[in-house]
Motif scaffolding. Structure first.
Motif, PDB file in Angstrom:
ATOM      1  N   CYS A  52       0.812  -1.353   0.028  1.00 24.54           N
ATOM      2  CA  CYS A  52      -0.001   0.104   0.100  1.00 24.54           C
ATOM      3  C   CYS A  52       0.775   1.202   0.017  1.00 24.54           C
ATOM      4  N   CYS A  53       0.833   2.095  -0.940  1.00 21.90           N
ATOM      5  CA  CYS A  53       1.564   3.213  -0.959  1.00 21.90           C
ATOM      6  C   CYS A  53       0.763   4.548  -0.720  1.00 21.90           C
ATOM      7  N   ARG A  54       1.038   5.335   0.284  1.00 25.47           N
ATOM      8  CA  ARG A  54       0.461   6.940   0.232  1.00 25.47           C
ATOM      9  C   ARG A  54       1.521   7.839   0.421  1.00 25.47           C
ATOM     10  N   PRO A  60      -4.138   7.149  -2.505  1.00 27.52           N
ATOM     11  CA  PRO A  60      -3.128   6.022  -2.081  1.00 27.52           C
ATOM     12  C   PRO A  60      -3.513   4.782  -3.223  1.00 27.52           C
ATOM     13  N   CYS A  61      -2.409   4.130  -3.395  1.00 35.10           N
ATOM     14  CA  CYS A  61      -2.502   2.779  -4.430  1.00 35.10           C
ATOM     15  C   CYS A  61      -2.189   1.642  -3.776  1.00 35.10           C
ATOM     16  N   ARG A  62      -2.557   0.690  -4.339  1.00 37.62           N
ATOM     17  CA  ARG A  62      -2.375  -0.728  -3.855  1.00 37.62           C
ATOM     18  C   ARG A  62      -2.231  -1.639  -5.059  1.00 37.62           C
ATOM     19  N   ILE A  71      -0.250   4.503  -9.707  1.00 38.30           N
ATOM     20  CA  ILE A  71      -0.562   5.358 -10.486  1.00 38.30           C
ATOM     21  C   ILE A  71       0.824   5.809 -11.170  1.00 38.30           C
ATOM     22  N   CYS A  72       1.604   6.223 -10.488  1.00 39.62           N
ATOM     23  CA  CYS A  72       3.073   6.803 -10.973  1.00 39.62           C
ATOM     24  C   CYS A  72       3.755   5.256 -11.799  1.00 39.62           C
ATOM     25  N   GLY A  73       3.342   4.355 -11.678  1.00 35.63           N
ATOM     26  CA  GLY A  73       4.098   3.193 -12.357  1.00 35.63           C
ATOM     27  C   GLY A  73       5.185   2.655 -11.320  1.00 35.63           C
TER      28      GLY A  73
HETATM   29 FE1  SF4 Z   1       2.717   5.819  -4.296  1.00 40.92          FE
HETATM   30 FE2  SF4 Z   1       3.108   6.230  -6.870  1.00 40.92          FE
HETATM   31 FE3  SF4 Z   1       0.593   5.875  -6.052  1.00 40.92          FE
HETATM   32 FE4  SF4 Z   1       2.002   8.197  -5.253  1.00 40.92          FE
HETATM   33  S1  SF4 Z   1       1.048   7.263  -7.592  1.00 40.92           S
HETATM   34  S2  SF4 Z   1       0.940   6.789  -3.900  1.00 40.92           S
HETATM   35  S3  SF4 Z   1       3.916   7.397  -5.113  1.00 40.92           S
HETATM   36  S4  SF4 Z   1       2.299   4.524  -6.189  1.00 40.92           S
END
Ligand code: SF4
Ligand code: MSK
Length: 649
Positions: A52-54, A60-62, A71-73
């Protein structure tokens, strides 16, 4: 893959006092950490796996089977590694800020602004000054203390040069760090660098990230924590063996009970001293109490135990239970491992919760910010406050479990040197010899917290029992040491009865127990130095990675434990964790930490929830190291009688 989570139907702890108090909490409908753990189940799999990344607000992305990129890759490797690094940074910051506070006190003492604090251990001051090449000739102790404090303060800021305290490590280990380019150049900058590297859009290579994490962790173990331990010894004394008692039963039914909880030893040190003030004792008696009882929880407990023999109420998971006894007049808290729930639990009793750190406030606790120049006066005031609160104790609600256990603690490296070598020749030689000839197979560090995800204390105690049974000497710190103390393993007699024959012979001959309590969390630096001393003594290789040693944290929970685990691995040690780091969502990160790392630093992680299997794995590692050192040939067992001891001297 290791699983986490206490299985349904298992008790919360192996400690009867904990089980007793949890049932009392249940009957009174007061929520504890164990109830809240149940309410959090099932815990989030994305969080557990670290995917999980915020880190930015596109998220946030999972990472899921459907979405294998954020979303950023960013992929699972990048996300888990970045999350791990932020834990290492936080753990390093915590230990090191604790160290900085102590250095500031040392500086204040050197300037005559330290109130009642003084240099209790000039020997340690001179030894540190010598090691770090601080001129001492013609200087008095206060000037040396001032210079040493200034030198330590430079270790926090960024510098072109790597941190000077890394020189505490064996030379070969320093060469490994040089080659890998993971020498930190300042504690603060190491933490800042990790926060920068893990910021959205910066470092994306999981290997590069993990190596950066190791670098920061070195700033914790070999710099911040090493400084904290050294300055504590200078200001409060180097620990020496001391007898005391542990568990909730140390709370006194007829005395004013004051609990110190947290990590920084400065105020608790003064509370320990002030509790002996006859005027305050008489004041307590005038209020109907028989005296004053200062006891500790978590690592503050370990600090005042090691130097004053004050009793320990319990480890991390017992902090709420102590208040639930209804017999605590004041709980003094500072930083780290202090649950916010203490405010809620203390409201159900007469207990006054007093928060003392400038940086750590607890809503609904009284805030009395501690200043070192008024330390003794503040400690006396806190004791008066507790005495005044004694009359508010409701005897009908007092329930102090009977359980308390005797223990021996206070095993600094200096003490071990003296005990092994005798009065005239301080040395690790007998320990190295015993390892070389196989009477002691190796040395294990068992450290870390307790965690409601597992049966509390079970992992620590079973692992220590298994290891001493197999003739492995055990070193301990933190809540792990408190767990083993509660189970009687820090009583030399009880522990010796459970130790293997040859370990018992050596321990009896040199007068040490098979489980040695070395102090608080920052005192894991003492374990690093014990390993360094084994290398320096000779016959067991040139590097920590050569030694037949292993580390374990069976019940860890804190980010500090994450940093500790990494600095042990970066120092060449094999480290078994009772449950995984939050990285299982990335096979690459898992494999790097748990297998490939051995070819990089000489150390690696392993996850193993079963303490007996963990002991098997640690012993297998120790035996592999013994084979590599060619010391695994069968030798006649040598009895250490008085004659052999005299020969040694
Ligand atoms: Fe993390 Fe990238 Fe998602 Fe931003 S876009 S929350 S840095 S995975
Ligand atoms: S107190 S970090 S719960 S060992 Fe040092 Fe215990 Fe872990 Fe806190």
């Amino acid at each position: 893959m290791a699983t986490t989570g206490r299985k349904a139907g298992l008790p919360v702890s192996t400690d009867p006092a904990t089980i007793d108090m949890v049932s009392i909490a249940g009957a009174a409908e007061i929520s504890t950490v164990f109830d809240r753990y149940e309410l959090q189940k099932p815990q989030c799999k994305f969080g557990t796996d670290g995917v999980c990344c915020r880190l930015c607000h596109m998220g946030p992305c999972r990472i899921t089977p459907k979405a294998h990129l954020g979303i950023c890759g960013a992929d699972a490797d990048t996300i888990t590694a970045r999350n791990l690094l932020r834990e290492i940074a936080a753990g390093t910051a915590a230990h090191s800020d604790h160290g900085r506070m102590l250095v500031r006190t040392l500086k204040a003492v050197s300037q005559g602004k330290g109130g009642d604090y003084k240099i209790v251990e000039p020997l340690r001051l001179h030894e540190a000054a010598r090691f770090f090449e601080i001129a001492t000739e013609g200087k008095d102790d206060l000037t040396i203390a001032s210079d040493l404090a200034d030198f330590f303060l430079t270790q926090f800021a960024w510098s072109e040069e790597p941190n000077a305290t890394l020189k505490l490590a064996p030379e070969k280990r320093q060469a490994v760090w040089n080659k890998l380019n993971i020498n930190p150049n300042g504690i603060d900058s190491a933490v800042v660098e990790l926060m920068h590297r893990t910021n959205m859009g910066v470092d994306h290579d999981y290997r590069h990230l993990i190596m950066g994490g190791l670098k920061c962790s070195l700033a914790d173990g070999w710099v911040g924590s090493a400084i904290a331990t050294t300055v504590s010894d200078i200001l409060f004394g180097t620990p020496k063996p001391v007898r005391s008692r542990v568990n909730l039963g140390v709370l006194a039914g007829n005395k004013v009970n004051i609990i110190v909880h947290g990590h920084e030893p400065t105020l608790s040190e003064m509370l320990a001293v002030a509790a002996g003030d006859q005027e305050l004792i008489d004041y307590a008696k005038s209020k109907g109490a028989e005296g004053i009882n200062v006891a500790g929880i978590c690592c503050t407990a370990n600090e005042v135990l090691m130097r004053h023999g004050l009793p320990i109420v319990g480890n991390f998971l017992q902090q709420e239970l102590a208040i639930l006894t209804g017999a605590v007049e004041v709980m003094v808290i500072d930083v780290q491992c202090v649950m916010p729930s203490l405010a809620q639990v203390s409201k159900c009793f007469h207990t006054q919760l007093v928060s003392t750190s400038e940086i750590a406030h607890t809503a609904e606790a009284e805030q009395i910010t501690f200043h070192s120049n008024t330390g003794y006066e503040q400690a006396s005031e806190l004791i008066r406050k507790a005495i005044d609160n004694f009359e508010n104790r409701d005897p009908q609600r007092v329930h102090i479990p009977n359980e308390s256990m005797e223990l021996v603690a206070g095993f600094s490296n200096e003490t071990i040197f003296h005990m092994l070598g005798g009065r005239f020749r301080s040395t690790f030689r007998p320990l190295n010899d015993a390892i070389i000839d196989g009477r002691i197979r190796g040395v294990a560090g068992i450290i870390g917290c307790s965690n409601p995800k597992v049966v509390a204390d079970q992992g620590h105690v079973r692992l220590a029992q298994e290891l001493i049974k197999r003739n492995v000497l055990v070193l301990q710190t933190g809540c792990a040491a408190i767990a083993c103390a509660k189970a009687g393993l820090l009583t030399p007699e009880a522990a010796l009865a459970q130790a293997g024959d040859s370990l018992r012979e050596v321990c009896e001959a040199v007068g040490i127990p098979p489980v040695l309590h070395m102090g608080s969390c920052v005192d894991n630096s003492r374990i690093l130095m014990a390993a360094t001393n084994l290398v320096a003594e000779g016959g067991l290789g040139d590097d920590i990675a050569d030694l037949p040693v292993a580390g374990a944290a069976p019940e860890w929970m804190s980010e500090k434990a994450v940093a500790i685990g990494h600095y042990f691995v970066a120092s060449g040690m094999y480290v078994v964790l009772g449950h995984p780091l939050y990285v299982e969502g990335s096979k690459n990160v898992h494999d790097l930490l748990c297998s490939e790392m051995e070819s990089i630093t000489g150390g690696r992680f392993e996850w193993e929830p079963d303490p007996v299997v963990a002991a098997d794995k640690m012993l297998a590692h120790i035996e592999r190291k013994r084979d590599a050192l060619h010391i695994n040939t069968q030798k006649e067992r040598k009895m250490y009688d008085m004659k052999s001891r005299r020969e040694l001297q």
